[in-house]
Design a protein around this motif. Structure first.
Motif, mmCIF file in Angstrom:
data_model
loop_
_atom_site.group_PDB
_atom_site.id
_atom_site.type_symbol
_atom_site.label_atom_id
_atom_site.label_comp_id
_atom_site.label_asym_id
_atom_site.label_seq_id
_atom_site.Cartn_x
_atom_site.Cartn_y
_atom_site.Cartn_z
ATOM 1 N N SER A 15 53.302 52.306 -13.822
ATOM 2 C CA SER A 15 52.332 52.612 -14.873
ATOM 3 C C SER A 15 52.795 52.077 -16.221
ATOM 4 C CB SER A 15 52.111 54.116 -14.968
ATOM 5 O OG SER A 15 51.559 54.612 -13.782
ATOM 6 N N ALA A 16 54.068 52.222 -16.529
ATOM 7 C CA ALA A 16 54.595 51.718 -17.795
ATOM 8 C C ALA A 16 54.509 50.194 -17.853
ATOM 9 C CB ALA A 16 56.038 52.176 -17.986
ATOM 10 N N VAL A 17 54.800 49.529 -16.755
ATOM 11 C CA VAL A 17 54.704 48.069 -16.709
ATOM 12 C C VAL A 17 53.255 47.635 -16.904
ATOM 13 C CG1 VAL A 17 54.921 46.070 -15.182
ATOM 14 C CG2 VAL A 17 56.800 47.688 -15.381
ATOM 15 N N ARG A 54 54.566 59.229 -23.001
ATOM 16 C CA ARG A 54 55.071 60.606 -23.025
ATOM 17 C C ARG A 54 54.008 61.602 -22.583
ATOM 18 N NH1 ARG A 54 59.205 64.016 -24.963
ATOM 19 N NH2 ARG A 54 58.622 65.967 -23.997
ATOM 20 N N GLY A 55 52.776 61.377 -23.000
ATOM 21 C CA GLY A 55 51.719 62.334 -22.695
ATOM 22 C C GLY A 55 51.174 62.250 -21.288
ATOM 23 N N TRP A 56 51.112 61.048 -20.735
ATOM 24 C CA TRP A 56 50.405 60.887 -19.464
ATOM 25 C C TRP A 56 51.253 60.376 -18.322
ATOM 26 C CZ3 TRP A 56 45.784 58.048 -22.066
ATOM 27 C CH2 TRP A 56 44.980 58.980 -22.689
ATOM 28 N N VAL A 57 52.271 59.612 -18.621
ATOM 29 C CA VAL A 57 52.996 58.956 -17.531
ATOM 30 C C VAL A 57 54.240 59.733 -17.120
ATOM 31 C CG1 VAL A 57 54.207 56.859 -16.852
ATOM 32 C CG2 VAL A 57 52.115 56.705 -18.167
ATOM 33 N N ARG A 58 55.100 60.047 -18.053
ATOM 34 C CA ARG A 58 56.383 60.653 -17.719
ATOM 35 C C ARG A 58 56.645 61.826 -18.651
ATOM 36 N NH1 ARG A 58 59.580 61.287 -13.591
ATOM 37 N NH2 ARG A 58 61.743 61.386 -14.150
ATOM 38 N N PRO A 59 56.755 63.052 -18.130
ATOM 39 C CA PRO A 59 56.894 64.206 -19.013
ATOM 40 C C PRO A 59 58.275 64.384 -19.654
ATOM 41 C CG PRO A 59 56.852 64.902 -16.724
ATOM 42 C CD PRO A 59 56.615 63.428 -16.740
ATOM 43 N N GLY A 60 59.347 63.932 -19.026
ATOM 44 C CA GLY A 60 60.688 64.138 -19.573
ATOM 45 C C GLY A 60 60.956 63.248 -20.767
ATOM 46 N N PRO A 61 61.675 63.745 -21.796
ATOM 47 C CA PRO A 61 61.869 62.938 -23.009
ATOM 48 C C PRO A 61 62.725 61.689 -22.805
ATOM 49 C CG PRO A 61 63.075 65.013 -23.163
ATOM 50 C CD PRO A 61 62.252 65.077 -21.923
ATOM 51 N N ARG A 62 63.811 61.800 -22.037
ATOM 52 C CA ARG A 62 64.667 60.627 -21.835
ATOM 53 C C ARG A 62 63.955 59.545 -21.031
ATOM 54 N NH1 ARG A 62 69.234 63.147 -19.315
ATOM 55 N NH2 ARG A 62 69.071 64.925 -20.662
ATOM 56 N N GLY A 63 63.342 59.958 -19.942
ATOM 57 C CA GLY A 63 62.617 58.999 -19.107
ATOM 58 C C GLY A 63 61.448 58.370 -19.841
ATOM 59 N N ALA A 64 60.758 59.178 -20.625
ATOM 60 C CA ALA A 64 59.622 58.662 -21.384
ATOM 61 C C ALA A 64 60.086 57.656 -22.434
ATOM 62 C CB ALA A 64 58.870 59.806 -22.050
ATOM 63 N N TRP A 133 61.352 56.372 -29.893
ATOM 64 C CA TRP A 133 61.445 57.576 -30.711
ATOM 65 C C TRP A 133 60.201 58.451 -30.570
ATOM 66 C CZ3 TRP A 133 58.874 59.302 -35.199
ATOM 67 C CH2 TRP A 133 59.486 60.397 -35.819
ATOM 68 N N VAL A 134 59.024 57.822 -30.589
ATOM 69 C CA VAL A 134 57.775 58.580 -30.443
ATOM 70 C C VAL A 134 57.711 59.233 -29.070
ATOM 71 C CG1 VAL A 134 55.266 58.324 -30.252
ATOM 72 C CG2 VAL A 134 56.475 57.300 -32.162
ATOM 73 N N ALA A 135 58.108 58.513 -28.043
ATOM 74 C CA ALA A 135 58.091 59.089 -26.695
ATOM 75 C C ALA A 135 59.105 60.220 -26.566
ATOM 76 C CB ALA A 135 58.379 58.003 -25.653
ATOM 77 N N TRP A 136 60.207 60.139 -27.268
ATOM 78 C CA TRP A 136 61.226 61.184 -27.221
ATOM 79 C C TRP A 136 60.743 62.430 -27.950
ATOM 80 C CZ3 TRP A 136 66.093 61.083 -24.951
ATOM 81 C CH2 TRP A 136 66.918 62.167 -25.254
ATOM 82 N N LYS A 137 60.103 62.251 -29.102
ATOM 83 C CA LYS A 137 59.751 63.376 -29.965
ATOM 84 C C LYS A 137 58.387 64.003 -29.646
ATOM 85 C CE LYS A 137 63.338 63.498 -32.496
ATOM 86 N NZ LYS A 137 64.237 64.616 -32.426
ATOM 87 N N THR A 138 57.480 63.263 -29.067
ATOM 88 C CA THR A 138 56.138 63.774 -28.825
ATOM 89 C C THR A 138 56.160 64.833 -27.740
ATOM 90 O OG1 THR A 138 55.225 61.648 -29.430
ATOM 91 C CG2 THR A 138 53.788 63.129 -28.215
ATOM 92 N N VAL A 139 55.535 65.934 -28.005
ATOM 93 C CA VAL A 139 55.431 67.008 -27.006
ATOM 94 C C VAL A 139 54.011 67.010 -26.464
ATOM 95 C CG1 VAL A 139 55.597 69.483 -26.625
ATOM 96 C CG2 VAL A 139 57.151 68.364 -28.222
ATOM 97 N N PRO A 140 53.857 66.768 -25.164
ATOM 98 C CA PRO A 140 52.501 66.746 -24.615
ATOM 99 C C PRO A 140 51.866 68.133 -24.650
ATOM 100 C CG PRO A 140 54.118 66.523 -22.859
ATOM 101 C CD PRO A 140 54.870 66.515 -24.158
ATOM 102 N N LYS A 141 50.547 68.164 -24.821
ATOM 103 C CA LYS A 141 49.812 69.422 -24.842
ATOM 104 C C LYS A 141 49.658 69.942 -23.416
ATOM 105 C CE LYS A 141 47.148 68.384 -28.934
ATOM 106 N NZ LYS A 141 45.819 68.209 -29.496
ATOM 107 N N ARG A 142 49.833 71.213 -23.258
ATOM 108 C CA ARG A 142 49.659 71.849 -21.955
ATOM 109 C C ARG A 142 48.373 72.671 -21.983
ATOM 110 N NH1 ARG A 142 52.970 69.300 -18.555
ATOM 111 N NH2 ARG A 142 54.979 69.063 -19.516
ATOM 112 N N ALA A 143 47.638 72.614 -20.899
ATOM 113 C CA ALA A 143 46.375 73.359 -20.827
ATOM 114 C C ALA A 143 46.601 74.829 -20.530
ATOM 115 C CB ALA A 143 45.477 72.753 -19.766
#
Length: 143
Positions: A15-17, A54-64, A133-143
């Motif tokens: 997905s990232a590619v 960060r929001g849709w593909v990978r939830p973990g901060p390091r991986g994102a 940095w944005v992927a590390w810091k962004t916290v995805p919204k949870r429903a």
């Protein structure tokens, strides 16, 4: 590592590619329209990719962060290759796909190296760092 976790990681990488290639192709449109390289768009592309991954593909901060940086770097490389192919196509009177086939990857990368300035690489590096940095810091919204 379970098969499910491995499949999830593989899906996130693919997905990232795909996102990186898609953003590189979209980045190509203003580049062709204005007939010049716009490396400062790496900041916008990096920010968008960081948020999306960060929001849709990978939830973990390091991986994102790693996936976002990879996608942004791929996007930067792809737009440079597409720009070089478009120049070859315009000079030879060919279509873009035919120019890419005839020129080959080696010639296109040589043309990219000849046309890139140090400031372009700095914009790309800042865009990649911003993406991580944005992927590390962004916290995805949870429903």
């Amino acid at each position: 590592m379970s098969a499910r976790a491995l499949f999830s990681l593989l899906f996130a990488l693919v997905s990232a590619v795909m996102l990186g290639l898609a953003f590189g192709a979209v980045w190509m449109l203003p580049t062709l329209f204005f007939s010049r390289v716009m490396p400062w768009l790496a900041l916008l592309i990096g920010w968008l990719l960081g948020r999306l991954i960060r929001g849709w593909v990978r939830p973990g901060p390091r991986g994102a962060a790693v996936l976002a940086a990879l996608a942004t770097a791929l996007s930067c490389a792809y737009v440079c290759l597409l720009t070089a192919a478009a120049r070859v196509a315009g000079l030879m009177g060919l279509g873009l796909v035919d120019a890419m086939k005839i020129a080959g990857f080696g010639l296109l990368t040589d043309l990219v190296r000849l046309n890139l300035a140090g400031l372009d690489l700095l914009w790309f590096a800042v865009g990649i760092a911003l993406s991580a940095w944005v992927a590390w810091k962004t916290v995805p919204k949870r429903a």
